[in-house]
Structures are given as C-alpha cells and as structure tokens.
Design a protein around this motif. Structure first.
Motif, short mmCIF file in Angstrom:
data_model
loop_
_atom_site.label_atom_id
_atom_site.label_comp_id
_atom_site.label_asym_id
_atom_site.label_seq_id
_atom_site.Cartn_x
_atom_site.Cartn_y
_atom_site.Cartn_z
N ARG A 39 0.33 -1.23 0.32
CA ARG A 39 0.07 0.20 -0.08
C ARG A 39 1.14 1.17 -0.02
N GLU A 40 2.45 1.00 1.00
CA GLU A 40 2.69 2.17 0.90
C GLU A 40 3.56 2.28 -0.08
N VAL A 41 4.20 1.74 -1.23
CA VAL A 41 4.39 1.56 -2.29
C VAL A 41 3.28 2.31 -3.49
N HIS A 42 2.35 2.11 -3.47
CA HIS A 42 1.36 2.30 -4.56
C HIS A 42 1.82 3.75 -5.16
N ASP A 43 2.15 4.40 -4.28
CA ASP A 43 1.61 5.66 -4.75
C ASP A 43 3.46 6.15 -5.69
N LEU A 44 4.10 4.99 -5.04
CA LEU A 44 5.35 5.06 -5.96
C LEU A 44 5.06 4.15 -7.18
N MET A 45 4.55 3.64 -7.30
CA MET A 45 4.55 3.52 -9.09
C MET A 45 3.61 4.17 -9.35
N HIS A 46 2.95 4.76 -9.21
CA HIS A 46 2.29 5.89 -9.75
C HIS A 46 3.53 7.01 -10.44
N THR A 47 4.13 7.68 -9.76
CA THR A 47 5.37 8.03 -10.20
C THR A 47 6.18 7.33 -10.71
N LEU A 48 6.93 6.35 -10.72
CA LEU A 48 7.58 5.56 -11.94
C LEU A 48 6.59 5.24 -12.98
N LEU A 49 5.37 4.40 -13.59
CA LEU A 49 4.67 4.84 -13.98
C LEU A 49 3.87 5.96 -14.91
N GLY A 50 4.60 7.18 -14.12
CA GLY A 50 4.33 8.55 -14.70
C GLY A 50 2.38 8.70 -15.02
N MET A 51 1.98 7.98 -14.11
CA MET A 51 0.59 8.24 -14.09
C MET A 51 -0.37 8.89 -12.73
N PRO A 52 -1.39 9.35 -13.28
CA PRO A 52 -2.55 10.85 -12.31
C PRO A 52 -2.95 9.60 -10.93
N THR A 53 -3.85 10.13 -11.04
CA THR A 53 -4.44 9.33 -9.91
C THR A 53 -6.07 9.37 -10.07
N ASN A 54 -6.55 10.16 -11.77
CA ASN A 54 -7.70 9.75 -12.39
C ASN A 54 -7.91 8.10 -12.41
N MET A 55 -9.23 8.08 -13.30
CA MET A 55 -9.53 6.65 -13.52
C MET A 55 -8.92 5.52 -14.19
N LEU A 56 -8.62 6.37 -14.98
CA LEU A 56 -7.85 5.94 -15.85
C LEU A 56 -6.17 5.38 -15.28
N GLY A 57 -5.80 6.90 -15.52
CA GLY A 57 -4.20 6.62 -14.23
C GLY A 57 -4.23 5.47 -13.43
#
Length: 252
Positions: free
Chosen positions: A154-172
């Motif tokens: 759970r705590e590295v989930h936001d780091l996955m967003h960072t590495l993948l370059g994905m925002p927090t909208n539904m598509l991301g």
C-alpha cells in the motif's frame, strides 16, 4: 508472548485471565496492533461485501483495503517469499521501513534535483493532493509478517504512480492496477484492472487499449518484484535510472 496463569495460582484469579487463555487456545487474539481475527466464513463475507462496494465506488479505499486483505491468502505468501529470497527485499522485511509523513523529510525531498525519485514523488503527492498517511493499516491478515507485506504494498502504491507517470484519475488508476495485478497477483488488483475500465469514456478506452494497456502489461511482466526495492534509500536516484533497473519501459 502473553503472560499466562501458572498451574499453581489460585483459580480465584480466573476471569479476565481465563478469558484470555480461552482466546489464545482458540487462536482468537491479536497478532499485531489493530488485528481483527476472522474465520474463513467471515473473510468470505467481508470479501463479497467489500468487492461490491469497491466496484460501486472505486474511491472507497477502505473497501479496497478490506478486499485486498481478505482475498490475498495465496498472493501475499508468494510476495513474502520473493522478498525473502532477494537481498534488498530481505532487508526490508527485517527492518520494516514505513513510508509516512512522520518518516519522510519532505523539505529534503523537495530540494532534490528534478527527475530524482524523491523530487518526483513529492511532486506527485502535491499535484494530486494525496498523502501517504491515508493508507489504512491492515486488520484482517492473520499473519504478522504478511500484514507488513500488504502494508508495504500500500505504501509503495504512490511510488508506482510516480515510476509509471500515471495520475490518480480513473484512467491512471486502471493502468497502475494492471501493472500491479501482473506484479503481485493480488485478486484486488485483478478486479480493479478488469472492471475499472467500465467507468472510462470511449476516448479514454481507446487510449487505454491502444497505448497504455499494452505498455503496462509488458512492463509488469518484464519488471522485477516492486517490493524488493528499498525506495527510501533511492530518493536521489533518477527516475529513469530506477525504471531501467527495475525493468519498467518508458511511458508512452
């Protein structure tokens, strides 16, 4: 361990201690702070209810968390074993680092060069108005070590967003869930990856199907286990360098 009554102590002291003994004998005691012991039937009911609510409202993070804990009986031991057989992952299991505001030096991370993991992670948090402290602690995992594994995920989930370059909208979120589903095998991630796209517009579905989904699947299959990276010791590392090390292809 818990103190137990000696056989020589008088039975008059039974009561609370006696109840604790009965709970211990039945295995119904807390394995870690916040742990709620549940039977297989209770877990099944919790899984069904949380799955329904998570599909109805994907932003119910509490329901998503319950679903992950009650359905991860096979995936979590597999992830734990991957960590145990990797030098960096084993250190993480031993040292139990946490990614929270209380453990992060936000000022230092903001001062890192653009493109570094720490600077881009803080940028992600600020741009999307999210906090690492919103990650719920585990409650229904009946193994203390596995509870840490899902907490770490759970705590590295936001780091996955960072590495993948994905925002927090539904598509991301759908893209990240596809990547995480392949990486972790958690049924919760699979459910989000499969059913998340039903909420996307036709235009976003086309982008997902033609560009983002093939890339996320290839990256998920190619990447090494995301839980075997000690991110707290990689803040200065450039994101591009870490992507290459893990095996994540550059975002389209």
């Amino acid at each position: 361990g818990r103190a137990r009554l000696s056989h020589t102590e008088p039975r008059a002291r039974d009561g609370l201690f006696g109840e604790e003994e009965e709970e211990e004998e039945e295995g119904c005691y807390q394995l870690y702070p916040g742990h709620i012991p549940t039977s297989p039937l209770q877990k099944a009911l919790l899984a069904a209810g949380s799955a329904f609510m998570a599909l109805y409202d994907p932003y119910r993070h509490d329901m998503v968390a319950v679903l992950g804990e009650t359905t991860g009986c096979l995936a979590l031991p597999n992830l734990r074993d991957k960590m145990k057989h990797h030098p960096e992952g084993y250190r993480i299991l031993q040292e139990r680092p946490r990614i929270r505001l209380s453990t992060l030096d936000m000022a230092r991370l903001r001062g890192l060069p653009d493109g570094s993991l720490g600077r881009e992670y803080v940028r992600f948090l600020e741009d999307n108005k999210v906090s690492p402290d919103t990650r719920m602690p585990p409650k229904f995992v009946d193994d203390e070590e596995l509870a840490y594994v899902i907490q770490r995920y759970r705590e590295v989930h936001d780091l996955m967003h960072t590495l993948l370059g994905m925002p927090t909208n539904m598509l991301g979120e759908v893209v990240v869930k596809w990547f995480e589903a392949i990486q972790t095998g958690l049924p919760m991630c699979v459910l989000g990856a499969v059913f998340g796209p039903v909420r996307l517009s036709a235009r976003k579905l086309q982008v997902l199907a033609t560009e983002l989904l093939p890339w996320a699947i290839r990256s998920g299959r190619n990447a090494s286990c995301i839980l075997n990276v000690y991110y707290e010791q990689r803040w200065e590392q450039p994101v591009e360098s870490l992507r290459e090390e893990i095996g994540i292809f550059p975002p389209p």
